[in-house]
Design a protein around this motif. Structure first.
Motif, mmCIF file in Angstrom:
data_model
loop_
_atom_site.group_PDB
_atom_site.id
_atom_site.type_symbol
_atom_site.label_atom_id
_atom_site.label_comp_id
_atom_site.label_asym_id
_atom_site.label_seq_id
_atom_site.Cartn_x
_atom_site.Cartn_y
_atom_site.Cartn_z
ATOM 1 N N MET A 67 0.819 -1.203 0.000
ATOM 2 C CA MET A 67 0.000 0.000 0.000
ATOM 3 C C MET A 67 0.860 1.262 0.000
ATOM 4 O O MET A 67 0.484 2.246 -0.599
ATOM 5 C CB MET A 67 -0.915 0.021 1.228
ATOM 6 C CG MET A 67 -2.066 -0.960 1.205
ATOM 7 S SD MET A 67 -3.266 -0.632 -0.067
ATOM 8 C CE MET A 67 -4.322 0.528 0.716
ATOM 9 N N LEU A 68 1.989 1.187 0.685
ATOM 10 C CA LEU A 68 2.855 2.356 0.741
ATOM 11 C C LEU A 68 3.388 2.717 -0.643
ATOM 12 O O LEU A 68 3.483 3.897 -0.987
ATOM 13 C CB LEU A 68 4.018 2.118 1.707
ATOM 14 C CG LEU A 68 4.994 3.274 1.878
ATOM 15 C CD1 LEU A 68 4.280 4.493 2.430
ATOM 16 C CD2 LEU A 68 6.142 2.881 2.774
ATOM 17 N N ARG A 69 3.683 1.706 -1.459
ATOM 18 C CA ARG A 69 4.164 1.985 -2.818
ATOM 19 C C ARG A 69 3.109 2.719 -3.637
ATOM 20 O O ARG A 69 3.431 3.596 -4.436
ATOM 21 C CB ARG A 69 4.572 0.693 -3.523
ATOM 22 C CG ARG A 69 5.892 0.149 -3.045
ATOM 23 C CD ARG A 69 6.327 -1.006 -3.870
ATOM 24 N NE ARG A 69 5.396 -2.110 -3.621
ATOM 25 C CZ ARG A 69 5.327 -3.199 -4.338
ATOM 26 N NH1 ARG A 69 6.112 -3.362 -5.369
ATOM 27 N NH2 ARG A 69 4.477 -4.146 -4.038
ATOM 28 N N ILE A 70 1.851 2.349 -3.455
ATOM 29 C CA ILE A 70 0.776 3.010 -4.196
ATOM 30 C C ILE A 70 0.660 4.471 -3.778
ATOM 31 O O ILE A 70 0.537 5.363 -4.622
ATOM 32 C CB ILE A 70 -0.553 2.267 -4.006
ATOM 33 C CG1 ILE A 70 -0.475 0.899 -4.665
ATOM 34 C CG2 ILE A 70 -1.717 3.077 -4.557
ATOM 35 C CD1 ILE A 70 -1.652 0.006 -4.384
ATOM 36 N N ILE A 71 0.728 4.727 -2.472
ATOM 37 C CA ILE A 71 0.626 6.103 -1.976
ATOM 38 C C ILE A 71 1.818 6.929 -2.474
ATOM 39 O O ILE A 71 1.643 8.078 -2.925
ATOM 40 C CB ILE A 71 0.551 6.121 -0.432
ATOM 41 C CG1 ILE A 71 -0.642 5.301 0.063
ATOM 42 C CG2 ILE A 71 0.480 7.552 0.087
ATOM 43 C CD1 ILE A 71 -1.979 5.739 -0.455
ATOM 44 N N LEU A 72 3.013 6.358 -2.414
ATOM 45 C CA LEU A 72 4.190 7.084 -2.916
ATOM 46 C C LEU A 72 4.089 7.350 -4.409
ATOM 47 O O LEU A 72 4.443 8.438 -4.881
ATOM 48 C CB LEU A 72 5.464 6.306 -2.589
ATOM 49 C CG LEU A 72 5.861 6.268 -1.130
ATOM 50 C CD1 LEU A 72 7.073 5.364 -0.927
ATOM 51 C CD2 LEU A 72 6.129 7.651 -0.607
ATOM 52 N N LEU A 73 3.622 6.362 -5.164
ATOM 53 C CA LEU A 73 3.431 6.556 -6.601
ATOM 54 C C LEU A 73 2.409 7.662 -6.865
ATOM 55 O O LEU A 73 2.599 8.487 -7.762
ATOM 56 C CB LEU A 73 2.979 5.254 -7.264
ATOM 57 C CG LEU A 73 2.681 5.336 -8.756
ATOM 58 C CD1 LEU A 73 3.947 5.637 -9.542
ATOM 59 C CD2 LEU A 73 2.049 4.049 -9.237
ATOM 60 N N GLN A 74 1.347 7.701 -6.081
ATOM 61 C CA GLN A 74 0.346 8.747 -6.257
ATOM 62 C C GLN A 74 0.912 10.122 -5.908
ATOM 63 O O GLN A 74 0.578 11.114 -6.565
ATOM 64 C CB GLN A 74 -0.895 8.449 -5.424
ATOM 65 C CG GLN A 74 -1.714 7.322 -5.993
ATOM 66 C CD GLN A 74 -2.969 7.050 -5.199
ATOM 67 O OE1 GLN A 74 -3.066 7.373 -4.012
ATOM 68 N NE2 GLN A 74 -3.949 6.465 -5.860
#
Length: 114
Positions: free
Chosen positions: A1-8
């Motif tokens: 989930m952290l990767r998705i937030i960072l990508l966003q």
């Protein structure tokens, strides 16, 4: 989930810079706010899932659905607040930024892992 937030977050910065170059300062701020309307609720949702996963019983479907409801409500509240408080919204930049940031997780789906 952290990767998705960072990508966003990265996507928000990129879209904001592009909007600023193409449409000036009002488009820059509108694109930034559109991205924030997507990133903040998703980050809160991810945090809630992470906290509930650390509990002894783990997560359950109701935790997910309640978190999803809060995420949608937060998104609408942020959008409403921006429209109400910021009268110089550049609508194209705002909406496109929101959509691009919302769909940026597709990049992770096509990422090849060895």
């Amino acid at each position: 989930m952290l990767r998705i937030i960072l990508l966003q977050l990265v996507t928000t910065v990129v879209v904001t810079l592009v909007a600023g170059m193409l449409g000036g300062l009002p488009a820059l701020w509108s694109a930034l706010l559109g991205g924030v309307c997507c990133v903040v609720p998703n980050a809160l949702f991810a945090l809630r899932l992470h906290v509930s996963a650390q509990k002894p019983g783990g997560t359950n479907p109701m935790t997910f659905f309640f978190g999803e409801f809060i995420k949608i409500a937060t998104t609408f509240a942020l959008m409403g607040a921006i429209v109400w408080l910021y009268h110089g919204v550049h609508w194209l930049a705002f909406v496109l930024s929101f959509i691009v940031v919302l769909k940026s997780y597709f990049i992770l789906l096509f990422r090849h892992r060895p």
